[in-house]
Motif scaffolding. Structure first.
Motif, PDB file in Angstrom:
ATOM      1  N   HIS A  13       0.791  -1.228   0.000  1.00 21.26           N
ATOM      2  CA  HIS A  13       0.000   0.000   0.000  1.00 21.26           C
ATOM      3  C   HIS A  13       0.827   1.284   0.000  1.00 21.26           C
ATOM      4  O   HIS A  13       0.539   2.204  -0.776  1.00 21.26           O
ATOM      5  N   ARG A  62      -9.513   4.160  -3.768  1.00 21.04           N
ATOM      6  CA  ARG A  62      -8.699   3.085  -3.180  1.00 21.04           C
ATOM      7  C   ARG A  62      -9.599   2.094  -2.442  1.00 21.04           C
ATOM      8  O   ARG A  62     -10.459   2.497  -1.669  1.00 21.04           O
ATOM      9  N   TYR A  96      -8.343  -0.849  -0.389  1.00 16.68           N
ATOM     10  CA  TYR A  96      -7.215  -1.634   0.097  1.00 16.68           C
ATOM     11  C   TYR A  96      -7.653  -2.628   1.159  1.00 16.68           C
ATOM     12  O   TYR A  96      -8.446  -2.296   2.042  1.00 16.68           O
ATOM     13  N   THR A 121      -6.609  -3.909   4.243  1.00 20.73           N
ATOM     14  CA  THR A 121      -5.627  -3.540   5.263  1.00 20.73           C
ATOM     15  C   THR A 121      -5.065  -4.743   6.016  1.00 20.73           C
ATOM     16  O   THR A 121      -4.047  -4.630   6.694  1.00 20.73           O
ATOM     17  N   THR A 155      -6.648  -3.905  -3.594  1.00 24.25           N
ATOM     18  CA  THR A 155      -5.763  -4.985  -3.158  1.00 24.25           C
ATOM     19  C   THR A 155      -6.590  -6.001  -2.378  1.00 24.25           C
ATOM     20  O   THR A 155      -7.533  -5.641  -1.678  1.00 24.25           O
ATOM     21  N   VAL A 168      -3.199  -7.158  -6.817  1.00 21.82           N
ATOM     22  CA  VAL A 168      -3.378  -5.722  -7.012  1.00 21.82           C
ATOM     23  C   VAL A 168      -4.089  -5.509  -8.341  1.00 21.82           C
ATOM     24  O   VAL A 168      -3.598  -5.938  -9.393  1.00 21.82           O
TER      25      VAL A 168
END
Length: 469
Positions: free
Chosen positions: A327, A348, A350, A352, A389, A398
């Protein structure tokens, strides 16, 4: 077993040779038979011979992306494989790049690599030099173009970074100049206080007012629309005029920006009495000074953030291969390409919880740069860029998605090949995706693929979560 010279003469590789040449080939080589389903040689083994098909069907296989890909399957008599470039004096292959299998029962002429090399160099020296020169020329040209591609990419990143740094740097210079002017005015007011013309009681009240105003100015507030800001400035200007204050327009804009209202001004008037105008001027300089210092701080922080992003992007002070959180690399790439993203909405998504991957971080950032830069170009600088992601089994994934018009049908099958580009002449070398593919697949044992259509294109990069051997 040896090969008959007459049979040798029927193979297209050897037709036109003299009896002496044919006899030399026959003496140096032999015939070997392989049953159906057997393997003649495997990729990675020493490239010790040139194999020429005499009878049967062969299959050439290359291992890539974790699977075997059939490069060629043929029953054409005279088809050859193996140490094809053994005669070369430059960069001859030391290992077989593919595996050769016998689909049916096969007979092969096996011509040892050293004997093949000596034969060609003895009888065809000019051809050897020509092929060597051609091969080196192609490699040199490709290396030069790749270098120019890297330099062009570096130039683009440098231009983007210069643009991003210029804005906060210019803001700092501008604010510093204005700050000098405001401090000069405050020194003048300080001189008035030092002269003893202002009642000490008023000075104490003024300091208290100043602290309250600064506290109000420092609080977070909802941003005003241009219309709201104009209405408030007009209201404060009228109120200051009623209080007999000159230059009300200039003061009103400062007080509105600081969040002060008419009630605050009335409180000030009640506390300082006849010294109201001097008190408001002092207050205005104080608030402007605070605002300018905040601007300098924000601009300096922006520069620091950019420098940190460059450091994150290049990973200059970190080990080449390490456990990498994907990231920060994606985010630093967005910063480096910030100038091109001015009219792009970046979304985004993502994961985490995605754990770090073993990788060459700086090289992965080159991949993100190519993919994001291509996505922006595909949308002609306007649109929505999506970065996602997630984990898929033992892989970190990704996705880079644009909402352009998709990849043209005629280049889809060759998109990752060197020098293939969808950009207009002069705007792309066609090496960006080729370079990205090499970094992902060769350096990280991952995969990079794409899906495309009229609504846009998604490039999917998959990286192993554990070190590949």
């Amino acid at each position: 077993m040896p090969i008959d010279v007459e049979e040798l003469r029927t193979l297209f590789l050897f037709e036109g040779m003299t009896p002496e040449q044919l006899a030399e080939v026959a003496a140096s080589s032999d015939v070997r038979a392989y049953p159906a389903g057997s393997t003649v040689y495997r990729a990675g083994e020493p490239s010790v011979a040139l194999w020429v098909l005499l009878e049967g069907t062969l299959r050439l296989v290359r291992h890539a992306d974790g699977e075997d890909i059939v490069v060629n399957e043929t029953d054409y008599r005279g088809a050859y494989a193996g140490a094809v470039r053994a005669f070369a004096t430059s960069a001859a292959a030391a290992a077989y790049p593919t595996s050769l299998h016998a689909v049916t029962g096969c007979r092969f002429l096996r011509f040892p690599a050293d004997a093949f090399a000596a034969f060609v160099q003895k009888w065809f020296p000019m051809a050897v030099h020509l092929f060597d020169g051609l091969y080196l020329g192609i490699r040199t040209t490709e290396a030069t173009v790749r270098q120019r591609e890297h330099l062009a990419q570096l130039g683009t990143l440098s231009a983007n970074l210069a643009h991003e740094l210029n804005n906060p740097a210019a803001a700092t210079v501008r604010a510093a100049g204005q700050l000098r002017d405001r401090v000069a005015h405050m020194r003048q007011k300080l001189g008035m206080i030092a002269s003893g013309t202002v009642d000490p009681v008023v000075i104490a009240r003024l300091i208290g007012i100043q602290e309250r105003a600064v506290e109000i100015a420092s609080k977070k507030r909802e941003p005003l629309t241009p219309l709201q800001e104009t209405d408030l400035e007009d209201e404060l200007t009228d109120h200051l005029d009623d209080l007999g204050i000159g230059g009300a327009v200039d003061l009103a804009s400062v007080f509105v920006a600081a969040g002060l209202d008419t009630t605050f001004l009335d409180d000030v008037a009640g506390e300082v009495g006849a010294d109201l105008e001097a008190a408001l001027r002092w207050l205005g300089y104080t608030l402007e000074t605070e605002a300018l210092m905040n601007e300098v701080e924000d601009a300096s922080n922006r520069i620091s953030t950019l420098v940190a992003s460059v450091k994150q992007y290049t990973h200059l002070d970190q080990a080449a291969h390490q456990e990498v959180d994907l990231h920060p690399g994606l985010d630093s790439t967005l910063v480096m390409l910030g100038h091109k993203l001015a009219d792009i909405e970046v979304r985004r998504d993502y994961d985490t919880s995605l754990r770090p991957v073993p990788a060459f971080a700086a090289e992965l950032n080159q991949v993100w740069t190519n993919l994001i830069d291509n996505a922006v170009d595909a949308m002609k600088g306007r649109g929505v860029l999506e970065l996602r992601t997630y984990r898929d089994g033992d892989w970190a994934v990704v996705d880079v998605t644009d909402h352009g018009h998709g990849v043209p049908e005629e280049v889809r099958s060759r998109l990752f090949e060197a020098f293939v580009t969808t950009k207009p002449m002069g705007e792309g070398s066609g090496l960006g995706l080729d370079n990205a593919k090499r970094i992902v697949e060769k350096r990280h044992q991952g995969t990079i693929t794409f899906t495309t259509g009229p609504g846009g294109t998604t490039f999917t990069t998959r990286l192993p979560l554990t070190q590949q051997r």
